[in-house]
Enzyme design. Structure first.
Site, mmCIF file in Angstrom:
data_model
loop_
_atom_site.group_PDB
_atom_site.id
_atom_site.type_symbol
_atom_site.label_atom_id
_atom_site.label_comp_id
_atom_site.label_asym_id
_atom_site.label_seq_id
_atom_site.Cartn_x
_atom_site.Cartn_y
_atom_site.Cartn_z
ATOM 1 N N SER B 21 -0.516 15.406 11.178
ATOM 2 C CA SER B 21 -1.200 14.113 11.138
ATOM 3 C C SER B 21 -0.313 13.003 11.710
ATOM 4 C CB SER B 21 -1.556 13.787 9.695
ATOM 5 O OG SER B 21 -2.226 12.555 9.628
ATOM 6 N N ASN B 69 9.577 6.371 13.090
ATOM 7 C CA ASN B 69 8.369 5.570 13.234
ATOM 8 C C ASN B 69 8.107 4.803 11.954
ATOM 9 O OD1 ASN B 69 5.620 6.254 11.805
ATOM 10 N ND2 ASN B 69 6.715 8.190 12.023
ATOM 11 N N GLY B 72 2.908 2.568 9.845
ATOM 12 C CA GLY B 72 2.273 1.925 8.701
ATOM 13 C C GLY B 72 0.798 2.257 8.546
ATOM 14 N N CYS B 131 3.516 7.821 1.007
ATOM 15 C CA CYS B 131 3.435 6.467 1.517
ATOM 16 C C CYS B 131 4.040 5.515 0.476
ATOM 17 C CB CYS B 131 1.956 6.212 1.786
ATOM 18 S SG CYS B 131 1.381 4.596 1.551
ATOM 19 N N LYS B 166 0.581 16.672 0.675
ATOM 20 C CA LYS B 166 1.707 16.519 1.617
ATOM 21 C C LYS B 166 2.854 15.786 0.938
ATOM 22 C CE LYS B 166 2.850 15.179 6.349
ATOM 23 N NZ LYS B 166 2.290 14.803 7.669
ATOM 24 N N ILE B 192 7.772 18.979 5.328
ATOM 25 C CA ILE B 192 8.038 17.676 4.743
ATOM 26 C C ILE B 192 7.429 16.557 5.593
ATOM 27 C CG2 ILE B 192 10.194 18.351 3.625
ATOM 28 C CD1 ILE B 192 11.728 17.177 6.020
#
Lengths: 246, 308
Positions: B21, B69, B72, B131, B166, B192
């Site tokens: 993803s 990266n 966001g 996140c 994840k 990971i």
């Protein structure tokens, strides 16, 4: 527009000024369709590819003009003719040749001059009458003045210190007749250009990119038409849609 | 030719190669270059309830053998993903796909998963709990076993499709998080996610990324990812999707020997958009070289010597 990946051979890599070099790469250029598009070069030892706008395109080769500013461009400067490079071509939207009227002004700053060269040639092919306004810091930075003149178009050079051409910035030489403008260069310059004209414009942006083809969302900017990925929905934006960050 | 098929939570894949993803959009950019139906499946861009513009630029930096990266979670929001992106995806890709979901509350995860569950092409839900900026005492869901379990349970209640959780590597003990997810009903774990990192610009003396920190991916993190897959495999029974710097057929085999049932490929897609196709094409020869007839047989194979 469709990107392509291919192996290109360096046929020329020559300094134009102290910091700016011209690189010519031979290979399958079929994906390079429009001025303002760019390529992503893969360089040994660097993980990310490096984006460069196409300065000119011939039957089986294309030209990139680049300034040595960091690790990647230093490596590129030292590459010898005969070397092979893995290149992604056909990236970005490119300039709209019909967006800026029949007598557009091509305004470049520093290496931003580069994509305007092929643009000038294509505009001439369409019967338009472009003029070039090329801005540099000082006389020894000037490149491609003769190449633009050789196309038979009016070419004005400005230098910040007045050592060549008009003293000042490109905006000091914009008091003339033109139907619209194409510009590429530092954002501060492009913003100043937009501030002194209401004519339609096309601006080519340079942002730190990840992939260069729209997958990673690393270079997204806000515009009046919503979010745009500079690599895929740009690098050319129209003056009406640009939202200046600062 | 060897057998590349693997079974991921009851769904057969032609091979274990899955673009990760955030590195593959909704597939169609890559369909310009090759027929993406050669993939086992892919995990599409992380989806949230509301549209997200993402972080300020620069969002990308480089490391040795990798990239950082701080995008966001830019995405158009679940409604637009369903109405605009999935129809385009369906034209380019004809197999079940992994829907990757992010959220800022347990309720949001459940809401988004519930909506994506109704999409026929979604074969699995991949719940991204790494996140930052989410509720749970200021900690992200992925760094607290209790919060990880809570999200897993909430998502399991709204879907009958397999749920892959994840996991973040930015924890002291990834095994305890994986175990908590398994106990809460997760059907698989993927690990990971990126490793929190930063770079500083020597000229400006400021962080390169506008967000200060970002996630490192690419070959630099492969050994770290491999170690975590190895450790999780020793404790959990559910399938593991191994990812982190995988760039070659050999990396895929190594990741599977550590315990992965399938393997995701992330950053490699961004520097070499044909990476997954090339890996799939290279796998049969690599299998032959290492005496592998059936790829699915080697999952966890490197743990065997411990038992002898």
């Amino acid at each position: 527009m469709t990107m392509k990946q291919g192996i290109f051979t360096v046929t020329e890599n020559w300094p134009l000024t102290e910091k700016v070099s011209r690189l010519v790469l031979r290979g399958d250029v079929s994906a390079i369709e429009r001025p303002g598009q760019f390529v992503q070069l893969r360089l040994d030892g660097l993980y990310l590819r490096r984006p460069f706008s196409v300065c000119d395109r011939a039957e089986d080769s294309f030209t990139v003009v680049f300034e040595t500013v960091g690790k990647g461009t230093a490596k590129l400067r030292d590459i010898q003719p005969g070397a092979k490079l893995d290149v992604l071509t056909g990236l970005g939207n490119g300039f709209d040749l019909n967006a800026c009227g029949n007598a557009p002004l091509l305004i470049g700053g520093g290496t931003g001059v580069s994509p305007l060269y092929w643009l000038a040639k294509e505009l001439l092919k369409q019967g338009k009458r472009p003029a070039a306004l090329l801005g540099f810091n000082t006389a020894k930075d000037v490149f491609y003045e003769d190449e633009f003149r050789t196309l038979g178009i009016e070419t004005i050079v400005t230098t910040a210190d007045g050592s060549c051409g008009v003293k000042g910035f490109v905006t000091d030489a914009m008091n003339r007749e033109y139907t619209g403008f194409y510009t590429c260069g530092p954002e501060a310059m492009m913003k100043a250009v937009c501030a002194c004209t209401d004519k339609p414009g096309q601006l080519s942006f340079d942002k730190r990119m990840g992939c260069g083809f729209g997958a990673c969302m690393g270079c997204t900017v806000k515009t009046k038409n919503g979010l745009k990925r500079i690599c895929k929905d740009g690098p050319v934006l129209s003056s009406e849609e640009v939202l200046w960050e600062t | 030719m060897g057998d590349l098929n693997v079974n991921l939570c009851g769904i057969e894949l032609d091979n274990p190669i899955i673009p990760a993803s955030g590195t593959f959009g909704y597939g169609y950019e890559f369909a310009e270059l090759y027929d993406i139906n050669c993939l086992g499946t892919f995990s599409f861009k992380g989806t949230t309830l509301e549209p997200r513009a993402g972080n300020p630029l620069p969002r990308i930096a480089e490391g040795n053998a990798g990239m950082l990266n701080a995008v966001g979670l830019q995405n158009p929001g679940v409604d637009a993903v369903i109405s605009e992106e999935l129809p385009k995806l369906a034209k380019a890709f004809h197999k079940p796909v992994i829907a990757n979901v992010s959220g800022f509350s347990v309720a949001e995860y459940a809401e988004v998963c519930g909506r994506l569950d109704a999409e026929p092409q979604v074969g699995w839900l991949e719940v991204n709990i790494s996140c930052p900026n989410v509720h749970g005492g200021g900690m992200s869901f992925g760094t607290d076993p209790k919060a990880a379990a809570e999200v897993t349970r909430a998502v399991k209640r709204v879907t009958t499709k397999p749920v892959i959780v994840k996991l973040s590597p930015n924890v002291t003990d990834i095994v305890s998080i994986a175990k908590a997810c398994e106990d809460a009903g997760a059907d698989a774990v993927s690990l990971i996610n990126t490793v929190m990192s930063m770079r500083i610009d020597l000229k400006t003396r400021r962080p390169v990324l506008a967000n200060t920190t970002g996630g490192l991916s690419g070959p630099a993190i492969f050994p770290l990812a491999l170690r975590m897959v190895w450790q999780v495999y020793e404790t959990v029974k559910i399938p593991i999707l191994g990812l982190g710097g995988v760039s070659s057929a050999e990396d895929v085999i190594e990741m599977m020997l550590a315990g992965a049932t399938a393997v995701q490929v992330g950053a490699a897609n961004l520097v070499d958009p044909n990476a997954c196709r090339d890996i799939i094409e290279a796998l049969p020869k690599a299998m032959e070289r290492y005496g592998i007839e059936k790829l699915s047989d080697i999952t966890g194979g490197a743990h065997e010597w411990e038992k002898t």
